[in-house]
Scaffold this active site. Structure first.
Site, mmCIF file in Angstrom:
data_model
loop_
_atom_site.group_PDB
_atom_site.id
_atom_site.type_symbol
_atom_site.label_atom_id
_atom_site.label_comp_id
_atom_site.label_asym_id
_atom_site.label_seq_id
_atom_site.Cartn_x
_atom_site.Cartn_y
_atom_site.Cartn_z
ATOM 1 C CB VAL A 51 -0.921 0.025 1.237
ATOM 2 C CG1 VAL A 51 -1.742 1.319 1.268
ATOM 3 C CG2 VAL A 51 -1.848 -1.188 1.243
ATOM 4 C CG PHE A 52 2.588 4.994 -2.602
ATOM 5 C CD1 PHE A 52 3.931 4.966 -2.271
ATOM 6 C CD2 PHE A 52 2.043 6.177 -3.079
ATOM 7 C CE1 PHE A 52 4.726 6.099 -2.400
ATOM 8 C CE2 PHE A 52 2.822 7.312 -3.215
ATOM 9 C CZ PHE A 52 4.167 7.273 -2.875
ATOM 10 N N GLY A 53 1.263 5.045 0.726
ATOM 11 C CA GLY A 53 0.675 6.187 1.423
ATOM 12 C C GLY A 53 1.365 7.470 1.012
ATOM 13 C CE1 TYR A 54 -2.714 11.139 -1.885
ATOM 14 C CE2 TYR A 54 -2.647 8.785 -2.288
ATOM 15 C CZ TYR A 54 -3.352 9.964 -2.239
ATOM 16 O OH TYR A 54 -4.703 9.962 -2.526
ATOM 17 C CB SER A 56 -3.400 10.991 6.803
ATOM 18 O OG SER A 56 -4.258 10.130 6.097
ATOM 19 C CD GLU A 144 -7.951 6.919 2.010
ATOM 20 O OE1 GLU A 144 -8.422 8.013 1.630
ATOM 21 O OE2 GLU A 144 -6.911 6.835 2.673
#
Length: 224
Positions: A51-54, A56, A144
């Site tokens: 999973v890519f978090g960009y 929070s 989300e």
């Protein structure tokens, strides 16, 4: 290029329309009906699940994620923008806040925001253990629900390894998107800053969201 951009926009619109036909949109709350992010029919998750978090997820990952394998990563051809209204986290339906979305360069071209050079965005990638995939997805889909859709993109981790990762992107066709804020122009930045300064929601002040992200990514000029 204009013809290509229009075709991309049409394709994105049709795809999101199909998603929303399945999930629906609750305009009073600014979220998808069913309180979960959208996923197009036939969507396939990466395996293993990264999973890519960009935004929070960079500075406030889900509880328990501290035990996951993680690394700083870069996703090429995508850019981060404060262009998504938030009515369920950093604002309210009466006074929406503003949070980030991550958009591919093709989507920018489709709305007339084509960049002079390819984009690149730095964030944090998390590898989800196989026995945690279901509960992590359920949590992220709820988190989300305010206009985001599941996408897959290639992330290059520190050290050079490239992985396919799940990305939650609020596309230019979702009802909470603010296209005029996809800009580095001072007027757009001032408008975004004014919204962020005045907004607060169930997850806390909108300004905290910006400041914590900027502190975590000091090399990002857009956030500073």
């Amino acid at each position: 290029w204009m013809r290509r951009a229009l075709l991309v926009l049409l394709w994105c619109t049709v795809r999101l329309s199909r998603q929303m036909a399945t999930t629906g949109w609750d305009s009073s709350k600014g979220i998808f009906v069913g309180e979960r992010a959208a996923a197009r029919e036939g969507f396939e998750l990466p395996s293993p699940l990264w999973v890519f978090g960009y935004a929070s997820l960079v500075w406030r990952p889900e509880a328990g994620w501290e035990h996951f394998e993680s690394a700083r990563g870069r996703i090429d051809g995508w850019s981060r923008w404060f262009a998504q209204r938030s009515m369920d986290h950093r604002g309210t339906p009466e006074a929406p806040g503003l949070v980030c979305t991550l958009l591919p360069d093709s989507a920018l071209a489709a709305i007339g925001r084509e960049r002079r050079r390819p984009s690149a965005t730095v964030g944090t990638a998390y590898c989800v253990p196989e026995d945690r995939v279901d509960d992590v997805l359920a949590s992220l889909d709820f988190r989300e629900k305010g206009g985001y859709s599941r996408e897959v993109a290639t992330v290059r981790l520190e050290g050079g390894l490239a992985v396919s990762a799940l990305v939650y992107s609020a596309s230019a066709q979702n009802p909470n998107f603010v296209p005029e804020l996809v800009s580095d122009d001072p007027a757009a930045l001032d408008q975004a800053a004014a919204i962020i300064a005045a907004s607060s929601g169930p997850s806390g002040p909108n300004s905290e969201y910006l400041f914590r992200l900027a502190d975590a990514l000091p090399e990002d000029a857009y956030l500073q």
